[in-house]
Design an enzyme around this catalytic site. Sequence first.
Site, PDB file in Angstrom:
ATOM      1  N   LEU A 132     -12.683  57.036 -21.331  1.00 61.32           N
ATOM      2  CA  LEU A 132     -12.435  56.968 -22.770  1.00 61.32           C
ATOM      3  C   LEU A 132     -10.930  56.949 -23.033  1.00 61.32           C
ATOM      4  O   LEU A 132     -10.143  57.313 -22.151  1.00 61.32           O
ATOM      5  CB  LEU A 132     -13.061  58.186 -23.454  1.00 61.32           C
ATOM      6  CG  LEU A 132     -14.589  58.252 -23.406  1.00 61.32           C
ATOM      7  CD1 LEU A 132     -15.067  59.602 -23.915  1.00 61.32           C
ATOM      8  CD2 LEU A 132     -15.201  57.125 -24.227  1.00 61.32           C
ATOM      9  N   ASN A 145      -2.517  64.641 -25.184  1.00 58.81           N
ATOM     10  CA  ASN A 145      -2.292  63.242 -24.805  1.00 58.81           C
ATOM     11  C   ASN A 145      -2.026  62.380 -26.024  1.00 58.81           C
ATOM     12  O   ASN A 145      -1.125  61.544 -26.037  1.00 58.81           O
ATOM     13  CB  ASN A 145      -3.512  62.690 -24.061  1.00 58.81           C
ATOM     14  CG  ASN A 145      -3.623  63.267 -22.658  1.00 58.81           C
ATOM     15  OD1 ASN A 145      -2.736  63.977 -22.202  1.00 58.81           O
ATOM     16  ND2 ASN A 145      -4.716  62.966 -22.002  1.00 58.81           N
ATOM     17  N   THR A 177      -0.904  63.178 -28.953  1.00 59.99           N
ATOM     18  CA  THR A 177       0.414  63.451 -29.534  1.00 59.99           C
ATOM     19  C   THR A 177       1.528  62.816 -28.716  1.00 59.99           C
ATOM     20  O   THR A 177       2.448  62.217 -29.238  1.00 59.99           O
ATOM     21  CB  THR A 177       0.670  64.969 -29.583  1.00 59.99           C
ATOM     22  OG1 THR A 177      -0.474  65.598 -30.116  1.00 59.99           O
ATOM     23  CG2 THR A 177       1.893  65.279 -30.408  1.00 59.99           C
ATOM     24  N   ARG A 185      23.478  66.463  -4.264  1.00 57.79           N
ATOM     25  CA  ARG A 185      23.958  66.310  -2.900  1.00 57.79           C
ATOM     26  C   ARG A 185      24.593  67.633  -2.456  1.00 57.79           C
ATOM     27  O   ARG A 185      24.833  68.527  -3.274  1.00 57.79           O
ATOM     28  CB  ARG A 185      25.000  65.182  -2.827  1.00 57.79           C
ATOM     29  CG  ARG A 185      24.381  63.816  -2.942  1.00 57.79           C
ATOM     30  CD  ARG A 185      25.439  62.759  -3.104  1.00 57.79           C
ATOM     31  NE  ARG A 185      26.233  62.586  -1.885  1.00 57.79           N
ATOM     32  CZ  ARG A 185      27.305  61.793  -1.830  1.00 57.79           C
ATOM     33  NH1 ARG A 185      27.696  61.147  -2.903  1.00 57.79           N
ATOM     34  NH2 ARG A 185      27.987  61.661  -0.712  1.00 57.79           N
ATOM     35  N   HIS A 186      24.840  67.729  -1.164  1.00 55.43           N
ATOM     36  CA  HIS A 186      25.623  68.867  -0.643  1.00 55.43           C
ATOM     37  C   HIS A 186      26.992  68.814  -1.300  1.00 55.43           C
ATOM     38  O   HIS A 186      27.409  67.776  -1.840  1.00 55.43           O
ATOM     39  CB  HIS A 186      25.770  68.697   0.866  1.00 55.43           C
ATOM     40  CG  HIS A 186      26.297  67.339   1.229  1.00 55.43           C
ATOM     41  ND1 HIS A 186      27.638  67.030   1.187  1.00 55.43           N
ATOM     42  CD2 HIS A 186      25.654  66.197   1.579  1.00 55.43           C
ATOM     43  CE1 HIS A 186      27.798  65.746   1.505  1.00 55.43           C
ATOM     44  NE2 HIS A 186      26.617  65.217   1.748  1.00 55.43           N
ATOM     45  N   ASN A 218      33.471  63.633   4.340  1.00 54.09           N
ATOM     46  CA  ASN A 218      33.616  62.912   3.068  1.00 54.09           C
ATOM     47  C   ASN A 218      35.107  62.707   2.783  1.00 54.09           C
ATOM     48  O   ASN A 218      35.540  61.623   2.400  1.00 54.09           O
ATOM     49  CB  ASN A 218      33.029  63.698   1.885  1.00 54.09           C
ATOM     50  CG  ASN A 218      31.521  63.721   1.855  1.00 54.09           C
ATOM     51  OD1 ASN A 218      30.920  64.717   1.444  1.00 54.09           O
ATOM     52  ND2 ASN A 218      30.888  62.638   2.296  1.00 54.09           N
ATOM     53  N   ARG A 245      25.936  70.795   6.067  1.00 52.58           N
ATOM     54  CA  ARG A 245      26.524  70.755   4.734  1.00 52.58           C
ATOM     55  C   ARG A 245      25.552  71.082   3.602  1.00 52.58           C
ATOM     56  O   ARG A 245      25.963  71.656   2.586  1.00 52.58           O
ATOM     57  CB  ARG A 245      27.231  69.423   4.478  1.00 52.58           C
ATOM     58  CG  ARG A 245      26.414  68.175   4.797  1.00 52.58           C
ATOM     59  CD  ARG A 245      27.356  66.988   4.993  1.00 52.58           C
ATOM     60  NE  ARG A 245      26.759  65.684   5.092  1.00 52.58           N
ATOM     61  CZ  ARG A 245      26.240  65.163   6.191  1.00 52.58           C
ATOM     62  NH1 ARG A 245      26.212  65.889   7.314  1.00 52.58           N
ATOM     63  NH2 ARG A 245      25.749  63.926   6.186  1.00 52.58           N
ATOM     64  N   GLU A 287      20.284  62.986   6.395  1.00 53.21           N
ATOM     65  CA  GLU A 287      20.890  61.733   5.938  1.00 53.21           C
ATOM     66  C   GLU A 287      20.476  60.559   6.838  1.00 53.21           C
ATOM     67  O   GLU A 287      20.080  60.764   7.992  1.00 53.21           O
ATOM     68  CB  GLU A 287      22.423  61.882   5.902  1.00 53.21           C
ATOM     69  CG  GLU A 287      23.189  60.660   5.408  1.00 53.21           C
ATOM     70  CD  GLU A 287      22.797  60.196   3.986  1.00 53.21           C
ATOM     71  OE1 GLU A 287      21.593  60.132   3.690  1.00 53.21           O
ATOM     72  OE2 GLU A 287      23.707  59.853   3.206  1.00 53.21           O
ATOM     73  N   LEU A 308      25.968  41.843   7.408  1.00 55.05           N
ATOM     74  CA  LEU A 308      24.510  41.833   7.284  1.00 55.05           C
ATOM     75  C   LEU A 308      24.039  42.938   6.357  1.00 55.05           C
ATOM     76  O   LEU A 308      23.101  42.769   5.577  1.00 55.05           O
ATOM     77  CB  LEU A 308      23.859  42.001   8.659  1.00 55.05           C
ATOM     78  CG  LEU A 308      23.873  40.764   9.549  1.00 55.05           C
ATOM     79  CD1 LEU A 308      23.427  41.124  10.957  1.00 55.05           C
ATOM     80  CD2 LEU A 308      22.969  39.692   8.974  1.00 55.05           C
ATOM     81  N   HIS A 351      21.383  64.343   0.586  1.00 56.34           N
ATOM     82  CA  HIS A 351      22.491  63.457   0.935  1.00 56.34           C
ATOM     83  C   HIS A 351      22.430  62.186   0.094  1.00 56.34           C
ATOM     84  O   HIS A 351      21.427  61.910  -0.546  1.00 56.34           O
ATOM     85  CB  HIS A 351      22.408  63.096   2.419  1.00 56.34           C
ATOM     86  CG  HIS A 351      22.326  64.292   3.318  1.00 56.34           C
ATOM     87  ND1 HIS A 351      23.423  64.863   3.909  1.00 56.34           N
ATOM     88  CD2 HIS A 351      21.271  65.043   3.715  1.00 56.34           C
ATOM     89  CE1 HIS A 351      23.050  65.904   4.634  1.00 56.34           C
ATOM     90  NE2 HIS A 351      21.744  66.039   4.532  1.00 56.34           N
ATOM     91  N   MET A 366      19.101  60.873  -1.516  1.00 57.38           N
ATOM     92  CA  MET A 366      18.955  61.097  -2.962  1.00 57.38           C
ATOM     93  C   MET A 366      18.659  59.786  -3.678  1.00 57.38           C
ATOM     94  O   MET A 366      17.859  59.756  -4.620  1.00 57.38           O
ATOM     95  CB  MET A 366      20.236  61.722  -3.516  1.00 57.38           C
ATOM     96  CG  MET A 366      20.112  62.186  -4.942  1.00 57.38           C
ATOM     97  SD  MET A 366      21.365  63.417  -5.298  1.00 57.38           S
ATOM     98  CE  MET A 366      21.577  63.177  -7.055  1.00 57.38           C
ATOM     99  N   TYR A 397       5.275  58.659 -20.125  1.00 57.81           N
ATOM    100  CA  TYR A 397       4.940  57.875 -18.942  1.00 57.81           C
ATOM    101  C   TYR A 397       6.077  57.809 -17.936  1.00 57.81           C
ATOM    102  O   TYR A 397       6.004  57.116 -16.949  1.00 57.81           O
ATOM    103  CB  TYR A 397       4.564  56.444 -19.335  1.00 57.81           C
ATOM    104  CG  TYR A 397       3.290  56.346 -20.142  1.00 57.81           C
ATOM    105  CD1 TYR A 397       3.221  55.537 -21.269  1.00 57.81           C
ATOM    106  CD2 TYR A 397       2.148  57.053 -19.790  1.00 57.81           C
ATOM    107  CE1 TYR A 397       2.058  55.434 -22.015  1.00 57.81           C
ATOM    108  CE2 TYR A 397       0.983  56.962 -20.527  1.00 57.81           C
ATOM    109  CZ  TYR A 397       0.934  56.149 -21.641  1.00 57.81           C
ATOM    110  OH  TYR A 397      -0.207  56.055 -22.373  1.00 57.81           O
TER     111      TYR A 397
END
Lengths: 487, 492
Positions: A65, A186, A188, A274-275, A281, A324, A344, A368, A409, A413, A446
């Site tokens: 329904l 639902n 509403t 992330r860490h 880095n 990390r 990672e 590539l 990482h 993420m 949704y």
Amino acid sequence: MTLSVWALPRADMSTEQEKNELTQTPLLKIWVPWLGMEGCKLSRRRGSSVPQLTNSPTLIVMVGLPARGKTYISKKLSRYLNWIGVPTKVFNLGQYRREAVQSYKNFEFFRPDNEEAMQIRRACATNALKDVVIYFSKEHGQVAVFDATNTTRERRISIVSFSKEKGYKVFFVESICDDPDIIAQNITEVKVSSPDYVNCDKDEAQADFLKRIECYKQTYVPLDDEKDRHLSYIKIFNVGSRYLVNRVQDHIQSRIVYYLMNIHVTPRSIFLSRHGESELNLLGRIGGDSALSPRGHKYATALGGFIKGQHIKDLKVWTSHMKRTIQTAEHLGIPYEQWKALNEIDAGVCEELTYEDIQENHPEEFALRDQDKYRYRYPKGESYEDLVHRLEPVIMELERQENVLVVCHQAVMRCLLAYLLDKTADELPYLKCPLHTVLKLTPVAYGCRVEHICLNIEAVNTHRERPGNVDITRNPEEALKTIPDHF
Amino acid sequence: MLVLYCPQGASVPQFTNSPTLIVMVGLPARGKTYISKKLTRYLNWIGVPTKVFNLGQYRREVQSYKSFEFFRPDNEEAMQIRKACASNALKDVVIYFSKEHGQVAVFDATNTTRERRVSIVSFAKEKGYKVFFVESICDDPDIIAQNIADVKVSSPDYLNCDKEEALADFLKRIECYKQTYVPLDDEKDRRLSYIKIFNVGSRYLVNCVQDHIQSRIVYYLMNIHVTPRSIYLSRHGESNMNLLGRIGGDSGLSPRGHKYATALGTFIKSQHIKDLKVWTSHMKRTIQTAEHLGIPYEQWKALNEIDAGVCEEMTYEEIQDNHPEEFALRDQDKYRYRYPKGESYEDLVHRLEPVIMELERQENVLVVCHQAVMRCLLAYLLDKTADELPYLKCPLHTALKLTPVAYGCKVEHVFLNIEAVNTHRERPGVSFTKHVHLLQAQYKIIKCIIDSQYASVASDVVWHSVKVAQHVVNQTFSQAILTLGCRINDHT
């Protein structure tokens, strides 16, 4: 697809040796039989590099329904299947109807004795199924979700014979709910704001929609234990407290059932971070297993402060097995769980190199990767595609859980975010996931609402945009144009 | 060895907070013991300590079986015994959870009355255990007859009976239970967590799944089947790396390896297997092997060999020279030991779980894989412990044919008569501490000999004893003796 020079067979190789030779495809690093200099006729390849989840296209048919969560399930399931690499598309009958009948007046359209409307509705269903055929035969679709009420036996029988004729498998998903509170909720959340009620106020919309449901109830025949025992289906009762599963035919249906049985609608938030900034880095090096930099430690402390400030109920914290993320979680002062699956992406031979190093030592590989960053696999490493498969159990558990903070990482993420925000494989590897920023995702209607929270601790930028020239013949400056600054 | 950075974090995801009691429900010959054993095997393999408590065994210990009359609902004396057995079984469950680090207990009994189930639920509530019921409902007389022929007729209860007698008695036994059988009720039991399995899996009813482990259990139960089939396991043919005694890498087949692949193709054809699926890893050597079979195959990255990290492509001697402590740690706990920047057998098991799940769904499958991978799959299929797993013998050029039978698996080793190197490294025979004692004794002897005449070389001897110890640990005993011997020879 061009084959790298090193893959050519030697001139002195006999045909017997040639027959036994394999060559590794440059992008995916998949071993395939060497089929001669004329080129790689992939259609003759015996080995498939991706496990076959199903032989025929599958038509998932929603039943229930109005306001029973059919569209919610359709969209969520579709998002999940696309993410794991199964091309899936939703065919929502309401949209077809809105295109055919330009403006919606009221519930009278859905009265079972409204002959004119019935014709239109049947025509819409036929058009939707025609589009399903195009999706399967011309657009490489594998799963189509037919999102409509399909509440009469007659309608369902016609769909089953249509599929049988075309060679599609059919799997029904029926949502049964008799809890008036859930239904009101639902209505509403998603019905009152639907295009059908754009010019009505909330109460009018609510009242009309309830009458619409009554129209359907008069002719609703649920899937029957006895009469429908040869059909493949899952019945979901009251948003998942109970399931009835009948005749699962193959792997993809088994995965669909498992997924549907793990999702829930309890309000909660997912935090992704992330860490903190790491030593590598700072040096612009990828991969490795280094510790946090001083600014990284600052971030971890700030993250702890932020989390406490949110007053989150029963927060679960997940990290990877890498130093990390664990150092970051340590500052939170909450128990955390380590998942190897959250490690990672493995950069193989490029681990701990800078982008300049990679350009200098592996220029074709670098090019590539820019050509197809999602499928490209580092030599002796992984691709984003591999990462998605590795993360699938994490996503499944994320669905089961309520409030979760995932400390992970950049590449990981991006994969999780792509799942939660329904991003394509093309967009995924370029999603922006900067250091020292928390994302708070809250399911709503949704989709998912996203809040970016930058905790105001400086960090290097690790995001590399796709450069203009991705050809393997490009010069180093063109390759290195978009790399972020580092020490 | 596990390369963990901090004690505060759990390094293995938590499947559940409390112990879980799985309670089987169903008439005799409905597959309860089959499901109990199979589920237990799976949970133990994925690292959840699980044990089956079979009520029939408790009953056999206190009472030798005469006939079905024991099970008549009006047999008061027997009822007392049966209740006592159930109590004892549950007492053992408590011990398993509280003292033996168990996480899941499977209570394998009929549990066909509401009264019995209600008492189990309150017992579990009192102890803080979660309860999950697994009810098997079957009304197909052919399936039941098959079950009885497969496992009941040969049960210890019917040791001295012929087949017909056993069958007749067992059917009467089922009738006794039928009189008081009350299945789990949709309405009355709506707050219990359970799965009802109808007719060996054509249909399932799942109610109130509480946590991750129950969700996994449901997924597993919905994927297993009892259709007869065989699973073939083989390693790739001998590779060039194998010949050099090097581990890992991604090398091609040696000439003998190619010969094996051809022989494997011939063997497979001769078996006339219906709809055989062939799976390989993403590594050259398994794919080259599959190419010779002439059948379509699928590549699974999950079937790749264990990643030896920094030790990739080394010989054992090189590992010994470059990473002696790592080498020793691996021998101490080969299952959990993780290579630096690599994997452990434990990681491998987690990686292979989707393969096992798909193996359960499939029928006839040939898996062409690698030594460590094959050990993991074999351990799952033959219910081997984590201790035994890394030392299972999986020689090159030998196909294993596994056929499920009764509650286990029949194994046939098929050696295809193509010579290959041996890649199996035994568990160090003597324990580490015993090594140390042995060497201390040897050291004392040498020291006495040498101190008495050549005091200046005493430190030399100490250094050599350490070297000897390393060789003994690595089972290069001949080296150890040589090193020891030359010291003595030098100074006598």
